[in-house]
Every structure is written in structure tokens, then in C-alpha cells.
Design an enzyme around this catalytic site. Structure first.
Site, PDB file in Angstrom:
ATOM      1  N   ASP A  10       0.875  -1.186   0.000  1.00 45.23           N
ATOM      2  CA  ASP A  10       0.000   0.000   0.000  1.00 45.23           C
ATOM      3  C   ASP A  10       0.909   1.233   0.000  1.00 45.23           C
ATOM      4  O   ASP A  10       1.683   1.438   0.937  1.00 45.23           O
ATOM      5  CB  ASP A  10      -0.908  -0.044   1.235  1.00 45.23           C
ATOM      6  CG  ASP A  10      -1.930   1.082   1.252  1.00 45.23           C
ATOM      7  OD1 ASP A  10      -3.056   0.847   1.720  1.00 45.23           O
ATOM      8  OD2 ASP A  10      -1.613   2.208   0.812  1.00 45.23           O
ATOM      9  N   ASP A 110      -3.343   2.464  -5.472  1.00 45.23           N
ATOM     10  CA  ASP A 110      -2.157   2.422  -4.607  1.00 45.23           C
ATOM     11  C   ASP A 110      -2.028   1.135  -3.796  1.00 45.23           C
ATOM     12  O   ASP A 110      -1.338   1.114  -2.786  1.00 45.23           O
ATOM     13  CB  ASP A 110      -2.120   3.658  -3.695  1.00 45.23           C
ATOM     14  CG  ASP A 110      -2.920   3.472  -2.414  1.00 45.23           C
ATOM     15  OD1 ASP A 110      -3.980   2.831  -2.469  1.00 45.23           O
ATOM     16  OD2 ASP A 110      -2.477   3.968  -1.373  1.00 45.23           O
ATOM     17  N   GLU A 111      -2.673   0.073  -4.234  1.00 46.09           N
ATOM     18  CA  GLU A 111      -2.673  -1.163  -3.443  1.00 46.09           C
ATOM     19  C   GLU A 111      -2.652  -2.391  -4.329  1.00 46.09           C
ATOM     20  O   GLU A 111      -3.373  -2.440  -5.328  1.00 46.09           O
ATOM     21  CB  GLU A 111      -3.972  -1.213  -2.638  1.00 46.09           C
ATOM     22  CG  GLU A 111      -3.775  -1.160  -1.152  1.00 46.09           C
ATOM     23  CD  GLU A 111      -5.101  -1.012  -0.439  1.00 46.09           C
ATOM     24  OE1 GLU A 111      -5.783  -2.020  -0.261  1.00 46.09           O
ATOM     25  OE2 GLU A 111      -5.441   0.137  -0.073  1.00 46.09           O
TER      26      GLU A 111
END
Ligand code: DCP
Ligand code: CA
Ligand code: CA
Length: 367
Positions: A10, A110-111
């Protein structure tokens, strides 16, 4: 089931970190990235902020005027969101991360989840070094830091990742997983929102440990079979949801401009061979096979054409692409006198061995 090693990566304060990347001068100041609704200069909400701004109490979702008030008297920088730019950075990181995993699942900008069981031979000791190496490569090549959670499944990896940010690396071994979750409040579990946790609290369930020891039949009576079993399993750190790519790209392509317009097959092939290298690398990294190869051509008069061929059986190698690109271009050049200005190479009609198990998590993705 075999002992898996699953990671969740993350990216730290992502939109704000991207802004720092293109303008390092703001790095030591509070940075707030916001969506400006445009009504007045002040209206809108905070998307995210860097950790300096967070110290002043700035939070995602907060009205911008409130963030401004909290940062009064500081040299805070307020910037509007630039999704296109964040996606570019995200794609570069994702491409690196993908190369570290046997299977890879991007869940947001973002993960991403990585199954690295094979890469680390099932060892959580190896996983630590492996994650450090991965973090260092992204840091040096893209300049972005992120946090990693490592666990025996996606559920534990996710909660491990959240427990230490920014630039964290948290490893939870299979035998530690239940104890790691036990003291946490139930709302840390995916699918336990405000309503559910209030209901649980009324049943005397506050922590994940409370939930883990609660009678599964009673949970099923309240929430139904699927959810009841899910809550029970999740609280016991059990999750066999596989890491798999979602919404696979429909095609992979590259396009480029020739150094000069040309009708010469050999000259044009120099360019398409370069493009094919990139396309083939993507295909390999994503573990795909394709059944269609296409070329796209922009001619000197700026008209564009494409030609494609469907293969009898799926292929995955560079030479196959080169072979058909040559054949398609050769045929195409015999049909026109015009010179070629730009060329593209595309493969599509993908297939891959994929487990077809219905994912429980997709159940919650809409909430
Ligand atoms: N985001 C947003 N609005 C929100 C929450 C998030 O626009 N209410 C955007 C901005 C974030 C990105 O999504 O940069 C990723 O969200 P995260 O929840 O992962 O938060 P950050 O990456 O910003 O911070 P952290 O370091 O806590 O992961
Ligand atoms: Ca993040
Ligand atoms: Ca996130």
C-alpha cells in the site's frame, strides 16, 4: 491447503507523495491534495495529505476549509488532484511489483496483493528480505515508498500492512495470525462497517477475539450463512481467497513513429521489433497467452489502417509476434504505394489458467 505467503503493498500518502516526487521543494512542508468543487475557492474536500499535515489533524475526506484552518500559520501547500499523473506513477510501480509475484492483484491505484509463496519457498524469513529488496527497487527506480504486510493470506496481509505506516514492513507468520488479530476491534475486518459493528457490540462482540470464539451458528442466525461463516473464518484468520488479477487488460500494444517515412519492410521491421520486445515483456510479466496479433499503421497522408490475424492456438512468445507482424506488414505494403509514418503492434484475445472460485471479497467491494 499449502502454506501461502501473501503480501499487500500500500503506497504511502500516495497522491501527496506523487506531488512531492515532482516537486521535492515541498517535501518538508505540510502538503494537502484536494478535490476543488469549484463553487468557491475554498469549497471541496481533502483527498489525502502528507504525514506532516496529518500531525496537525488533517484527514482524508475533511472539508478543505477545515484543513486550511488546522494548518493556519504554517507554510502548507494545497494542490488539486491530478489523477492522470498519479496513475502514471502507479503503473510504473505496479509493473515492478508484478515482476516479484507469481500472481498479482491490483486492488486500487495504490494497493496490490502479491502471492510470493514460490519466490520465497514458503518461508516468512525469506519474505522479509524479499520485501525489503522490492521496496528498495521501487524506491530507487521510481522514488516512492510504500508499506508492506506479509501474512498467510490476503486478510492477514492487509491488516498487517495497516498496522505500520509509512514505509512499514510487518510480517505475521501463520502461527501468529490469530493472536495478531485478537485484540483488534471488529471493524478492522473487511465487511464490518458501522451498522454491523454496532450490532456485534450489542451481542457482546467488541474485539476480533470475541468474534472468533462466538458460536458460528448464532452468527449465521443473525447474518445468514455466507456472512456468518465469513465473519467466523475471518476472525479466526482463515481466508483462502486467491490472489488473482482483476479486470485483465483486453489488449497489450505499443506504437511508435519511424525516424523517417518509409515503404521499406526491413526498415519498418526494425521499429516493430523494438515495439514487440516491450509488448512481449508485458505479456510474460502478466503470465498471459494471446490468440490475436495486429499491426496498426499510420500512412504519410495520416490515414490509418490495421490488420490482424487470429492464431489457431494461443501463443506467448516474442518470435510468434514478430513472425506475424512481418507477414501482416508485408501483405499490407503490397496493397499501398504510400509510405508509413507510424506503426503499432498489438496482441489480444488473452487466455490464462485461472481458478474460477467466486471471491468472497468481491461481495463487499460495492459497499
Ligand atoms: N483518497 C481520496 N479520498 C479519500 C481517501 C483516499 O481521494 N477519502 C485517495 C488519495 C490517497 C489514495 O486515495 O492518496 C490512497 O488512499 P489511502 O487510504 O491508501 O491513503 P494514502 O495513500 O493517502 O495514505 P496512507 O499512507 O495512510 O496509505
Ligand atoms: Ca496508501
Ligand atoms: Ca490504499
Amino acid at each position: 491447503m499449502q502454506n501461502r505467503v501473501v503480501m499487500l503493498a500500500d503506497f504511502d500518502y500516495f497522491f501527496a507523495q506523487c506531488e512531492e516526487l515532482r516537486n521535492p521543494a515541498i517535501k518538508d512542508k505540510p502538503v494537502v491534495v484536494g478535490v476543488y468543487s469549484g463553487r468557491t475557492e475554498e469549497s471541496g474536500a481533502v483527498s489525502t495529505s502528507n504525514y506532516i499535515a496529518r500531525k496537525y489533524g488533517v484527514k482524508s475526506g475533511m472539508p478543505l476549509f477545515m484543513a486550511k484552518r488546522k494548518l493556519e500559520g504554517t507554510d502548507a501547500v494545497f494542490l488539486p488532484v491530478d489523477h492522470q499523473y498519479y496513475e502514471q506513477i502507479s503503473n510504473r510501480i505496479m509493473q515492478i511489483l508484478r515482476s516479484y509475484a507469481t500472481s498479482f492483484e491490483q486492488v486500487s491505484v495504490d494497493e496490490a496483493y502479491l502471492d510470493v509463496t514460490g519466490q520465497v519457498q514458503g518461508s516468512f524469513e525469506n519474505a522479509k528480505n524479499y520485501a525489503e529488496k522490492m521496496k528498495a527497487e521501487v524506491k530507487s527506480r521510481v522514488g516512492v515508498s510504500f508499506s508492506v504486510g506479509v501474512g498467510p493470506n490476503k486478510l492477514v496481509a492487509k491488516i498487517a500492512c495497516e498496522s505500520q505506516k509509512p514505509d512499514g514492513l510487518t510480517i505475521v507468520k501463520p502461527e501468529e495470525a490469530k493472536g495478531f488479530l485478537a485484540p483488534l476491534p471488529v471493524n478492522r475486518l473487511l465487511g464490518v462497517g458501522k451498522k454491523t459493528s454496532a450490532k456485534m457490540e450489542s451481542l457482546g462482540i467488541k474485539t476480533i477475539a470475541d468474534l472468533a470464539s462466538y458460536d458460528v451458528q448464532k452468527l449465521m442466525a443473525v447474518w445468514g450463512k455466507t456472512l456468518g461463516v465469513y465473519f467466523h473464518d475471518a476472525a479466526n484468520a482463515a481466508d483462502d481467497d486467491v490472489v488473482q488479477e482483476q479486470g485483465e487488460a483486453e489488449s497489450i500494444s505499443r506504437i511508435g513513429t519511424l525516424k523517417q517515412d518509409s515503404h521499406d519492410l526491413a526498415f519498418i521491421l526494425q521499429k516493430t521489433d523494438e515495439l514487440t520486445e516491450d509488448v512481449a515483456n508485458d505479456v510474460t510479466e502478466r503470465n498471459l497467452s494471446f490468440k490475436q496479433v495486429a499491426v496498426y499503421v499510420v500512412l504519410a497522408d495520416l490515414s490509418s489502417k490495421s490488420r490482424s490475424i487470429t492464431l489457431e492456438k494461443p501463443a506467448r512468445d516474442k518470435e510468434t509476434i514478430k513472425h506475424y507482424v512481418k507477414e501482416l506488414l508485408d501483405r499490407f505494403l503490397s496493397e499501398t504505394q504510400l509510405e508509413v509514418r507510424r506503426v503499432g503492434v498489438k496482441v489480444s484475445d488473452f487466455s490464462r489458467e485461472e481458478p474460477s472460485q467466486k471471491q468472497l471479497t468481491s461481495f463487499f467491494q460495492t459497499s
